[in-house]
Design an enzyme around this catalytic site. Structure first.
Site, PDB file in Angstrom:
ATOM      1  N   TYR A 261       0.859  -1.184   0.000  1.00  0.00           N
ATOM      2  CA  TYR A 261       0.000   0.000   0.000  1.00  0.00           C
ATOM      3  C   TYR A 261       0.900   1.241   0.000  1.00  0.00           C
ATOM      4  CZ  TYR A 261      -4.043   2.892   0.460  1.00  0.00           C
ATOM      5  OH  TYR A 261      -5.025   3.800   0.184  1.00  0.00           O
ATOM      6  N   PRO A 263      -0.116   0.218  -3.877  1.00  0.00           N
ATOM      7  CA  PRO A 263       0.481  -0.656  -4.900  1.00  0.00           C
ATOM      8  C   PRO A 263       0.815   0.156  -6.157  1.00  0.00           C
ATOM      9  CG  PRO A 263      -1.900  -0.843  -4.954  1.00  0.00           C
ATOM     10  CD  PRO A 263      -1.576   0.140  -3.858  1.00  0.00           C
ATOM     11  N   SER A 264       1.530  -0.462  -7.069  1.00  0.00           N
ATOM     12  CA  SER A 264       1.727   0.205  -8.375  1.00  0.00           C
ATOM     13  C   SER A 264       0.530  -0.066  -9.270  1.00  0.00           C
ATOM     14  CB  SER A 264       2.966  -0.349  -9.084  1.00  0.00           C
ATOM     15  OG  SER A 264       4.111  -0.085  -8.341  1.00  0.00           O
ATOM     16  N   TYR A 266      -3.482  -1.153  -9.509  1.00  0.00           N
ATOM     17  CA  TYR A 266      -4.703  -1.156  -8.694  1.00  0.00           C
ATOM     18  C   TYR A 266      -5.694  -2.236  -9.146  1.00  0.00           C
ATOM     19  CZ  TYR A 266      -2.908   2.926  -6.352  1.00  0.00           C
ATOM     20  OH  TYR A 266      -2.116   3.766  -5.604  1.00  0.00           O
ATOM     21  N   HIS A 267      -5.268  -3.465  -9.001  1.00  0.00           N
ATOM     22  CA  HIS A 267      -6.123  -4.653  -9.141  1.00  0.00           C
ATOM     23  C   HIS A 267      -5.556  -5.591  -8.081  1.00  0.00           C
ATOM     24  CE1 HIS A 267      -8.323  -7.927 -11.422  1.00  0.00           C
ATOM     25  NE2 HIS A 267      -7.564  -8.591 -10.567  1.00  0.00           N
ATOM     26  N   HIS A 269      -3.792  -7.893  -5.637  1.00  0.00           N
ATOM     27  CA  HIS A 269      -2.871  -9.026  -5.775  1.00  0.00           C
ATOM     28  C   HIS A 269      -2.080  -9.168  -4.481  1.00  0.00           C
ATOM     29  CE1 HIS A 269      -0.970  -5.338  -7.285  1.00  0.00           C
ATOM     30  NE2 HIS A 269       0.119  -5.786  -6.671  1.00  0.00           N
ATOM     31  N   HIS A 271       1.508 -10.640  -2.592  1.00  0.00           N
ATOM     32  CA  HIS A 271       2.916 -11.012  -2.830  1.00  0.00           C
ATOM     33  C   HIS A 271       3.307 -12.176  -1.917  1.00  0.00           C
ATOM     34  CE1 HIS A 271       3.931  -6.984  -4.765  1.00  0.00           C
ATOM     35  NE2 HIS A 271       2.746  -6.760  -4.229  1.00  0.00           N
TER      36      HIS A 271
HETATM   37  O1  G7M Z   1       3.474  -2.694  -5.938  1.00  0.00           O
HETATM   38  P1  G7M Z   1       2.509  -3.709  -6.454  1.00  0.00           P
HETATM   39  O2  G7M Z   1       1.824  -4.435  -5.331  1.00  0.00           O
HETATM   40  O3  G7M Z   1       1.503  -3.137  -7.450  1.00  0.00           O
HETATM   41  O4  G7M Z   1       3.395  -4.780  -7.208  1.00  0.00           O
HETATM   42  C1  G7M Z   1       3.045  -5.368  -8.433  1.00  0.00           C
HETATM   43  C2  G7M Z   1       3.897  -6.604  -8.673  1.00  0.00           C
HETATM   44  O5  G7M Z   1       3.584  -7.128  -9.941  1.00  0.00           O
HETATM   45  C3  G7M Z   1       5.399  -6.316  -8.663  1.00  0.00           C
HETATM   46  O6  G7M Z   1       6.047  -7.187  -7.747  1.00  0.00           O
HETATM   47  C4  G7M Z   1       5.812  -6.564 -10.109  1.00  0.00           C
HETATM   48  O7  G7M Z   1       7.117  -7.085 -10.236  1.00  0.00           O
HETATM   49  C5  G7M Z   1       4.772  -7.547 -10.590  1.00  0.00           C
HETATM   50  N1  G7M Z   1       4.561  -7.453 -12.052  1.00  0.00           N
HETATM   51  C6  G7M Z   1       4.472  -6.323 -12.775  1.00  0.00           C
HETATM   52  N2  G7M Z   1       4.263  -6.657 -14.078  1.00  0.00           N
HETATM   53  C7  G7M Z   1       4.112  -5.681 -15.156  1.00  0.00           C
HETATM   54  C8  G7M Z   1       4.231  -8.013 -14.184  1.00  0.00           C
HETATM   55  C9  G7M Z   1       4.054  -8.909 -15.279  1.00  0.00           C
HETATM   56  O8  G7M Z   1       3.889  -8.546 -16.439  1.00  0.00           O
HETATM   57  N3  G7M Z   1       4.064 -10.233 -14.957  1.00  0.00           N
HETATM   58  C10 G7M Z   1       4.262 -10.688 -13.670  1.00  0.00           C
HETATM   59  N4  G7M Z   1       4.287 -11.995 -13.456  1.00  0.00           N
HETATM   60  N5  G7M Z   1       4.434  -9.846 -12.623  1.00  0.00           N
HETATM   61  C11 G7M Z   1       4.413  -8.517 -12.884  1.00  0.00           C
END
Ligand code: G7M
Length: 334
Positions: A261, A263-264, A266-267, A269, A271
């Protein structure tokens, strides 16, 4: 993934190839991406370094690909060692040049075979100004977001400006990364797709990193989570932990499971990282453990509607500017 790691590691045998391009729907300009057929980085014309980290052994470059419109970001990272890799390295002739020795202590540089010297490369093309800000080294600030500030500043900002989510749609619709899926649940309410994060090659346990992307649309972030999402969160926790245990022989007690929070993307997910791996964004100002989130919601259905949430923002970020304009945060004067 942009580049097969074997071609990324072998800098000495790079071929000059013209990158083929494919139209992408997730760019503002609908320009072409080199990512559909990139064989090497010889066409990359470097403008400047966005950031580098001796700790992470990584460097992020900004530039463009020759004969291609749009700017590009290339992130290069040295991969961590693992046992298999080191065994291979020791079996092969690996010339060492001595820097110095003093009594029983010696320093050497080893010239490892290309196979044992791979570099992970992430290519973003076409890259927007927002990507540049994300990868650029900058001063950070912490902001305390009240529910009212979320409604009046953060949410309108997210609705106006956010990264495109096409890559997420592609994963959920089996258009990209299908062969990387580790576990999937197709239930529209509690379902998800679990797969290795972009940052992980799916091999070395030392930097294990997966993400579970929820099927349900419209949950932007942690802020939107309510009592009605408990089944979804518990389902993700239970099934993803089991899948990771089975596939990687990696136990639940060694997993850090969390949200970012802000996130980059906004859908919603989640980690999943190796607790011994210092992944970006694991610190207190950004990560919220899934188990604590579940517990907070169990105690109070609308905890995340009512709570003040801290978040970290870069000074150059447009969200910082929104808060700055309202006099809620000030730039650093040095
Ligand atoms: O900060 P945020 O919670 O939004 O993190 C998004 C996560 O998605 C990061 O750890 C990115 O490395 C991961 N991610 C971003 N992209 C564009 C991709 C993708 O195309 N494929 C996968 N598998 N992970 C991604």
């Amino acid at each position: 993934m942009a580049l097969s790691s074997s071609s990324a590691g072998n800098n000495e045998t790079l071929e000059i190839t013209s990158p083929k391009r494919r139209k992408v729907s997730d760019s503002d300009d609908s320009v072409l991406t080199v990512n559909s057929d990139l064989k090497d980085l010889s066409h990359f014309e470097f403008d400047r370094i966005l950031s580098d980290s001796s700790e992470r052994k990584s460097i992020c470059l900004y530039g463009s690909f020759r004969n291609t419109s749009g700017k590009a970001i290339v992130l290069l990272e040295k991969k961590p060692f693992d046992e298999e890799n080191v065994k291979g390295l020791l079996k092969n002739t690996c010339p060492v040049s001595q820097q110095f020795f003093n009594d029983i202590y010696g320093n050497y540089f080893c010239k490892a075979d290309a196979d044992f010297n791979e570099i992970k490369a992430t290519v973003i093309h076409p890259a927007t100004e927002k990507h540049v800000k994300k990868y650029e080294a900058q001063i950070h600030h912490l902001i305390e977001e009240t529910p009212n500030l979320y409604e009046t500043i953060t949410l309108p900002f997210i609705q106006k400006e956010q990264f495109n989510l096409q890559w997420i749609t592609n994963i959920l619709e089996h258009k990209s990364e299908t062969d990387r899926i580790v576990c999937e649940d197709t239930d529209p309410e509690t379902g998800f797709v679990l797969l290795p994060d972009l940052k992980w090659d799916g091999k070395q346990i030392e930097n294990l990193y997966l993400i579970a992307i929820v099927r349900k649309q419209g949950i932007l972030s942690l802020r939107d989570l309510r009592g009605c999402h408990l089944d979804l969160l518990q389902n993700i926790s239970k099934k993803c932990v089991k899948a990771i245990e089975e596939k990687y022989r990696f136990p639940k007690s060694r997993l850090r499971i969390y949200f970012h929070y802000q996130p980059s993307f906004y859908h919603l997910h989640v980690h999943f990282t190796n607790v011994d791996y210092h992944a970006p964004g694991i610190h207190a100002e950004k990560s919220h453990l899934l188990q604590s989130v579940i517990s907070n919601i169990e105690l109070m259905d609308d905890y995340y509607k009512k709570a003040n949430l801290m978040f970290c923002v870069k000074e150059g970020d447009n969200l910082f500017k929104e808060y700055e304009e309202k006099g809620l945060v000030k730039k650093c004067v040095t």
